[in-house]
Write an enzyme that holds these catalytic residues in place. Structure first.
Site, PDB file in Angstrom:
ATOM      1  CG  LEU A  59      -1.759   1.211   1.475  1.00 32.99           C
ATOM      2  CD1 LEU A  59      -3.040   1.109   0.367  1.00 32.99           C
ATOM      3  CD2 LEU A  59      -2.288   1.117   2.876  1.00 32.99           C
ATOM      4  NE  ARG A  77       7.172   0.625  -4.069  1.00 33.91           N
ATOM      5  CZ  ARG A  77       7.686  -0.128  -4.874  1.00 33.91           C
ATOM      6  NH1 ARG A  77       7.733  -1.537  -4.481  1.00 33.91           N
ATOM      7  NH2 ARG A  77       8.253   0.314  -5.802  1.00 33.91           N
ATOM      8  CG  HIS A  78      -0.319   2.796  -4.548  1.00 27.66           C
ATOM      9  ND1 HIS A  78      -0.462   2.895  -5.824  1.00 27.66           N
ATOM     10  CD2 HIS A  78      -0.707   1.801  -4.080  1.00 27.66           C
ATOM     11  CE1 HIS A  78      -0.598   1.734  -6.316  1.00 27.66           C
ATOM     12  NE2 HIS A  78      -0.676   1.023  -5.171  1.00 27.66           N
ATOM     13  CD  GLN A  95       2.472   0.018   8.816  1.00 28.64           C
ATOM     14  OE1 GLN A  95       2.989   0.788   8.080  1.00 28.64           O
ATOM     15  NE2 GLN A  95       2.043  -1.198   8.417  1.00 28.64           N
ATOM     16  NE  ARG A  97      10.410  -3.373  14.534  1.00 31.30           N
ATOM     17  CZ  ARG A  97      10.529  -2.389  14.014  1.00 31.30           C
ATOM     18  NH1 ARG A  97       9.322  -1.772  13.441  1.00 31.30           N
ATOM     19  NH2 ARG A  97      11.351  -1.421  13.877  1.00 31.30           N
ATOM     20  CG  ASN A 131      -5.943  13.013  -3.913  1.00 30.72           C
ATOM     21  OD1 ASN A 131      -6.248  12.191  -4.776  1.00 30.72           O
ATOM     22  ND2 ASN A 131      -4.872  13.616  -3.755  1.00 30.72           N
ATOM     23  CG  HIS A 189      -3.385   5.066  -9.794  1.00 29.99           C
ATOM     24  ND1 HIS A 189      -3.024   4.345 -10.929  1.00 29.99           N
ATOM     25  CD2 HIS A 189      -2.348   4.935  -9.102  1.00 29.99           C
ATOM     26  CE1 HIS A 189      -2.054   3.671 -10.986  1.00 29.99           C
ATOM     27  NE2 HIS A 189      -1.414   4.269  -9.736  1.00 29.99           N
ATOM     28  NE  ARG A 216      -1.147  -1.883  -4.971  1.00 31.93           N
ATOM     29  CZ  ARG A 216       0.364  -2.337  -5.182  1.00 31.93           C
ATOM     30  NH1 ARG A 216       0.268  -3.822  -5.299  1.00 31.93           N
ATOM     31  NH2 ARG A 216       1.239  -1.805  -5.037  1.00 31.93           N
TER      32      ARG A 216
HETATM   33  C1  LIG Z   1       0.211  -6.257  -9.697  1.00 30.61           C
HETATM   34  C2  LIG Z   1       1.262  -5.523  -8.990  1.00 30.61           C
HETATM   35  C3  LIG Z   1       2.503  -6.092  -8.770  1.00 30.61           C
HETATM   36  C4  LIG Z   1       3.697  -5.497  -8.436  1.00 30.61           C
HETATM   37  N1  LIG Z   1       4.748  -6.132  -8.328  1.00 30.61           N
HETATM   38  C5  LIG Z   1       5.837  -5.488  -7.786  1.00 30.61           C
HETATM   39  C6  LIG Z   1       7.214  -5.934  -7.694  1.00 30.61           C
HETATM   40  O1  LIG Z   1       7.345  -7.072  -8.107  1.00 30.61           O
HETATM   41  N2  LIG Z   1       8.289  -5.101  -7.178  1.00 30.61           N
HETATM   42  C7  LIG Z   1       8.068  -3.958  -6.967  1.00 30.61           C
HETATM   43  O2  LIG Z   1       9.024  -3.169  -6.746  1.00 30.61           O
HETATM   44  N3  LIG Z   1       6.676  -3.298  -7.073  1.00 30.61           N
HETATM   45  C8  LIG Z   1       5.641  -4.076  -7.542  1.00 30.61           C
HETATM   46  N4  LIG Z   1       4.710  -3.365  -7.525  1.00 30.61           N
HETATM   47  C9  LIG Z   1       4.444  -1.906  -7.238  1.00 30.61           C
HETATM   48  C10 LIG Z   1       4.603  -1.203  -8.496  1.00 30.61           C
HETATM   49  O3  LIG Z   1       5.586  -1.131  -9.026  1.00 30.61           O
HETATM   50  C11 LIG Z   1       4.298   0.342  -7.944  1.00 30.61           C
HETATM   51  O4  LIG Z   1       5.415   0.931  -7.148  1.00 30.61           O
HETATM   52  C12 LIG Z   1       3.201   0.656  -7.146  1.00 30.61           C
HETATM   53  O5  LIG Z   1       1.924  -0.097  -7.508  1.00 30.61           O
HETATM   54  C13 LIG Z   1       2.777   1.898  -6.934  1.00 30.61           C
HETATM   55  O6  LIG Z   1       1.860   2.324  -8.009  1.00 30.61           O
HETATM   56  P1  LIG Z   1       2.360   3.881  -9.144  1.00 30.61           P
HETATM   57  O7  LIG Z   1       3.644   3.468  -9.577  1.00 30.61           O
HETATM   58  O8  LIG Z   1       1.228   3.805 -10.004  1.00 30.61           O
HETATM   59  O9  LIG Z   1       2.635   4.926  -7.977  1.00 30.61           O
HETATM   60  P2  LIG Z   1       1.793   5.927  -7.339  1.00 30.61           P
HETATM   61  O10 LIG Z   1       2.550   6.213  -6.425  1.00 30.61           O
HETATM   62  O11 LIG Z   1       0.359   5.070  -6.979  1.00 30.61           O
HETATM   63  O12 LIG Z   1       1.430   7.117  -8.301  1.00 30.61           O
HETATM   64  C14 LIG Z   1       0.251   7.372  -9.066  1.00 30.61           C
HETATM   65  C15 LIG Z   1       0.690   7.592 -10.464  1.00 30.61           C
HETATM   66  O13 LIG Z   1       1.465   8.880 -10.324  1.00 30.61           O
HETATM   67  C16 LIG Z   1       2.641   9.036 -11.231  1.00 30.61           C
HETATM   68  N5  LIG Z   1       3.876   8.991 -10.417  1.00 30.61           N
HETATM   69  C17 LIG Z   1       4.381   8.704  -9.084  1.00 30.61           C
HETATM   70  N6  LIG Z   1       5.310   8.931  -8.793  1.00 30.61           N
HETATM   71  C18 LIG Z   1       6.120   9.272  -9.938  1.00 30.61           C
HETATM   72  C19 LIG Z   1       7.447   9.723  -9.959  1.00 30.61           C
HETATM   73  N7  LIG Z   1       8.272   9.726  -9.169  1.00 30.61           N
HETATM   74  N8  LIG Z   1       7.653   9.973 -11.328  1.00 30.61           N
HETATM   75  C20 LIG Z   1       6.765  10.099 -12.241  1.00 30.61           C
HETATM   76  N9  LIG Z   1       5.417   9.505 -12.157  1.00 30.61           N
HETATM   77  C21 LIG Z   1       5.175   9.293 -10.920  1.00 30.61           C
HETATM   78  C22 LIG Z   1       2.633   7.806 -12.037  1.00 30.61           C
HETATM   79  O14 LIG Z   1       1.873   7.996 -13.281  1.00 30.61           O
HETATM   80  C23 LIG Z   1       1.986   6.835 -11.126  1.00 30.61           C
HETATM   81  O15 LIG Z   1       1.172   5.692 -11.709  1.00 30.61           O
HETATM   82  C24 LIG Z   1       3.627  -3.926  -7.939  1.00 30.61           C
HETATM   83  C25 LIG Z   1       2.022  -3.457  -8.149  1.00 30.61           C
HETATM   84  C26 LIG Z   1       1.280  -4.243  -8.751  1.00 30.61           C
HETATM   85  C27 LIG Z   1      -0.065  -3.577  -8.775  1.00 30.61           C
END
Ligand SMILES: Cc1cc2nc3c(=O)[nH]c(=O)nc-3n(C[C@H](O)[C@H](O)[C@H](O)COP(=O)(O)OP(=O)(O)OC[C@H]3O[C@@H](n4cnc5c(N)ncnc54)[C@H](O)[C@@H]3O)c2cc1C
Length: 262
Positions: A112, A114-115, A123, A190, A206, A212, A217
């Site tokens: 989570l 990562r977004h 947390q 832990r 938001n 997205h 997810r």
């Molecule tokens: C099915 C699935 C499998 C995955 N497997 C892995 C894995 O094996 N290893 C791993 O490390 N991660 C994995 N991820 C995580 C994935 O790589 C993304 O980091 C995560 O889903 C966050 O989404 P997002 O990149 O869209 O970023 P968010 O933070 O949700 O950002 C939303 C959007 O804003 C834009 N954005 C955000 N930040 C930036 C930036 N710095 N520069 C330019 N544009 C930006 C992009 O358009 C992005 O899509 C997985 C995700 C999914 C859904």
């Protein structure tokens, strides 16, 4: 071991100050917009805020206020559909919703966080919380596998026993042990908890981010626990703001929006 289910509580949503909005609209000659708004049961502050922000961009409160705007969409639904269709998504960033995600694992919370844009996270700290009774979610298919459950439960109980042993070994409950010492040792302990330990967090996002993340997810390729959680978030948001979440088609728990990445 305590068997738990991930739960989602929606604890905060936007609330508008209509007096202040009216005062602003009087300044710019846009009072008619507020008069047109349905302020009855169907009134939804999050949608009104998105519409308000969108209309401010073009002064489209009323035709003619901006000579370049001779016609306006007066109804909210088509107005917001057009916002989605034209990917004018920045206006959706003004409305945030806050959820408690309860009994979700560190596996899910790690994914989570990562977004990043448009989110806030608080947390539960496992540097402070002891893990002598490990809360754990088993998916339905795992629960039906008796051999798996027997071994998994035994393993978790062994981990709990080790937690209790460490607490005794470090004398954490002895008289006069400083809080900083408890924190130091609990933080070490832990490390021996499983990634699947259920925990909790407050998560704010938001509407743009919610759209997205619900799509990403609940994807078939996403992990099953986070799919479950975001399915619940999707249901809550569709009820909260139907004009901004009503374009998804949901098939087998996968939410696919008509308009992507607004
Ligand atoms: C099915 C699935 C499998 C995955 N497997 C892995 C894995 O094996 N290893 C791993 O490390 N991660 C994995 N991820 C995580 C994935 O790589 C993304 O980091 C995560 O889903 C966050 O989404 P997002 O990149 O869209 O970023 P968010 O933070 O949700 O950002 C939303 C959007 O804003 C834009 N954005 C955000 N930040 C930036 C930036 N710095 N520069 C330019 N544009 C930006 C992009 O358009 C992005 O899509 C997985 C995700 C999914 C859904």
């Amino acid at each position: 071991m305590r068997s738990v289910e991930p739960e989602v509580f929606l604890v905060a949503r936007p609330q508008l100050d209509y007096d202040q909005i009216a005062a602003y609209l009087r300044e710019v000659g846009g009072e008619s917009w507020l008069e047109r708004l349905d302020r009855g049961d169907l009134d939804i502050d999050a949608q009104n805020l998105a519409e308000f922000a969108g209309r401010l961009c073009y002064r489209s409160w009323d035709p003619g206020l901006n000579p370049n705007v001779t016609r306006i969409r007066t109804e909210q639904d088509p107005y917001l559909q057009n916002i989605l269709a034209s990917a004018h998504g920045s206006v959706l960033e003004h409305a945030s919703f806050t959820f408690v995600l309860h009994n979700i694992s560190r596996v899910a919370t790690h994914e989570l966080v990562r977004h990043r844009p448009g989110t806030a996270v608080s947390q539960e700290s496992l540097r402070f919380v002891r893990l002598a009774d490990i809360p754990f979610w088993f998916p339905g298919w795992a629960k039906q596998d008796a051999d798996l459950m027997k071994r998994a439960t035994a393993l978790l109980e062994q981990m709990e026993e080790f937690q209790r042993w460490m607490a005794g070994h470090f004398g954490l409950d002895d008289e006069g042990v400083k809080f900083s010492e408890k924190k130091h040792k609990t933080s070490f302990m832990r490390r021996f908890a499983p990634d699947g330990v259920a925990t909790g967090l407050v998560w704010t996002a938001n509407i743009r981010t919610l759209r997205h993340t619900i799509e990403a997810r609940t994807d078939q390729g996403a992990e099953e626990e986070i799919r479950l959680v975001f399915g619940k978030i999707g249901e809550l948001m569709r009820a909260e703001a139907p004009a901004l979440f009503g374009d998804y088609t949901v098939t087998d728990g996968t939410w696919v929006p008509r308009w992507r990445k607004v």
